[in-house]
Design a protein around this motif. Structure first.
Motif, PDB file in Angstrom:
ATOM      1  N   PHE A  19       0.840  -1.194   0.000  1.00  0.00           N
ATOM      2  CA  PHE A  19       0.000   0.000   0.000  1.00  0.00           C
ATOM      3  C   PHE A  19       0.875   1.244   0.000  1.00  0.00           C
ATOM      4  N   GLN A  20       0.269   2.371  -0.388  1.00  0.00           N
ATOM      5  CA  GLN A  20       0.938   3.662  -0.278  1.00  0.00           C
ATOM      6  C   GLN A  20       0.054   4.586   0.538  1.00  0.00           C
ATOM      7  N   TRP A  21       0.647   5.201   1.539  1.00  0.00           N
ATOM      8  CA  TRP A  21      -0.043   6.158   2.416  1.00  0.00           C
ATOM      9  C   TRP A  21       0.096   7.540   1.785  1.00  0.00           C
ATOM     10  N   GLU A  22      -0.763   7.853   0.838  1.00  0.00           N
ATOM     11  CA  GLU A  22      -0.644   9.083   0.059  1.00  0.00           C
ATOM     12  C   GLU A  22      -0.879  10.348   0.883  1.00  0.00           C
ATOM     13  N   ALA A  23      -1.637  10.260   1.971  1.00  0.00           N
ATOM     14  CA  ALA A  23      -1.945  11.447   2.777  1.00  0.00           C
ATOM     15  C   ALA A  23      -0.834  11.764   3.779  1.00  0.00           C
ATOM     16  N   TRP A  24       0.088  10.863   3.994  1.00  0.00           N
ATOM     17  CA  TRP A  24       1.189  11.100   4.932  1.00  0.00           C
ATOM     18  C   TRP A  24       2.332  11.824   4.242  1.00  0.00           C
ATOM     19  N   GLU A  25       3.049  12.622   4.992  1.00  0.00           N
ATOM     20  CA  GLU A  25       4.230  13.284   4.455  1.00  0.00           C
ATOM     21  C   GLU A  25       5.216  12.224   3.978  1.00  0.00           C
ATOM     22  N   GLY A  26       5.703  12.389   2.793  1.00  0.00           N
ATOM     23  CA  GLY A  26       6.640  11.426   2.227  1.00  0.00           C
ATOM     24  C   GLY A  26       5.968  10.236   1.556  1.00  0.00           C
ATOM     25  N   THR A  27       4.660  10.130   1.659  1.00  0.00           N
ATOM     26  CA  THR A  27       3.867   9.034   1.077  1.00  0.00           C
ATOM     27  C   THR A  27       4.533   7.667   1.256  1.00  0.00           C
ATOM     28  N   PRO A  28       4.691   7.234   2.519  1.00  0.00           N
ATOM     29  CA  PRO A  28       5.368   5.957   2.772  1.00  0.00           C
ATOM     30  C   PRO A  28       4.586   4.763   2.219  1.00  0.00           C
ATOM     31  N   TYR A  29       5.299   3.679   2.033  1.00  0.00           N
ATOM     32  CA  TYR A  29       4.718   2.428   1.568  1.00  0.00           C
ATOM     33  C   TYR A  29       4.565   1.484   2.754  1.00  0.00           C
ATOM     34  N   GLU A  30       3.534   0.666   2.715  1.00  0.00           N
ATOM     35  CA  GLU A  30       3.301  -0.336   3.742  1.00  0.00           C
ATOM     36  C   GLU A  30       3.252  -1.715   3.097  1.00  0.00           C
ATOM     37  N   GLU A  31       4.000  -2.638   3.666  1.00  0.00           N
ATOM     38  CA  GLU A  31       3.914  -4.042   3.281  1.00  0.00           C
ATOM     39  C   GLU A  31       3.168  -4.729   4.415  1.00  0.00           C
ATOM     40  N   ARG A  32       2.018  -5.280   4.113  1.00  0.00           N
ATOM     41  CA  ARG A  32       1.129  -5.844   5.138  1.00  0.00           C
ATOM     42  C   ARG A  32       0.900  -7.313   4.850  1.00  0.00           C
ATOM     43  N   LEU A  33       1.157  -8.163   5.850  1.00  0.00           N
ATOM     44  CA  LEU A  33       0.964  -9.605   5.715  1.00  0.00           C
ATOM     45  C   LEU A  33      -0.281 -10.014   6.480  1.00  0.00           C
ATOM     46  N   THR A  34      -1.146 -10.782   5.815  1.00  0.00           N
ATOM     47  CA  THR A  34      -2.360 -11.279   6.453  1.00  0.00           C
ATOM     48  C   THR A  34      -2.408 -12.793   6.314  1.00  0.00           C
ATOM     49  N   LEU A  35      -3.063 -13.436   7.269  1.00  0.00           N
ATOM     50  CA  LEU A  35      -3.121 -14.894   7.345  1.00  0.00           C
ATOM     51  C   LEU A  35      -4.503 -15.383   6.926  1.00  0.00           C
ATOM     52  N   TRP A  36      -4.531 -16.405   6.051  1.00  0.00           N
ATOM     53  CA  TRP A  36      -5.789 -16.919   5.499  1.00  0.00           C
ATOM     54  C   TRP A  36      -5.811 -18.431   5.527  1.00  0.00           C
TER      55      TRP A  36
END
Length: 115
Positions: A19-36
């Motif tokens: 994901f990209q946090w477009e509203a945050w300064e610097g528009t950081p990226y998030e790598e998110r792991l989910t379990l299924w």
């Protein structure tokens, strides 16, 4: 979805979405792991991407349409110490440069431990 594979077994999968946090300064990226728990890798990805789109919408993020899936090799329910994700990457970098390039750029938003 509640379908099972040909043996009637459902397996555990981890899906990493970016994901990209477009509203945050610097528009950081998030790598998110989910379990299924799913009947197949494809089912796990479909479910994870649906959840990823909801997560992005609810949090004002941009889902970058990248999902990487890992099938847990451990039978049964995951437990302490089980491997939940692995990614092999070829690189021309030496070990220190590799870590600096991919994991320690100085721009990470991460906590520290006192241990």
């Amino acid at each position: 979805m509640t379908a099972a594979n040909a043996d009637g077994e459902r397996s555990w999968y981890v899906v990493r979405c970016v994901f990209q946090w477009e509203a945050w300064e610097g528009t950081p990226y998030e790598e998110r792991l989910t379990l299924w728990q799913a009947a197949s890798l494809g089912e796990a990805i479909v479910r994870a991407e649906s959840e990823a789109r909801s997560y992005a919408e609810e949090n004002g993020l941009r889902y970058l349409e990248l999902a990487q899936c890992y099938h847990l090799a451990t039978p049964g329910r995951p437990g302490d110490g089980d491997e939940v994700f692995s990614l092999l990457r070829d690189s021309h970098f030496g070990a220190e440069s590799y870590l600096d390039h991919y994991f320690d750029t100085g721009h990470e938003h991460q906590g520290t431990t006192s241990e």
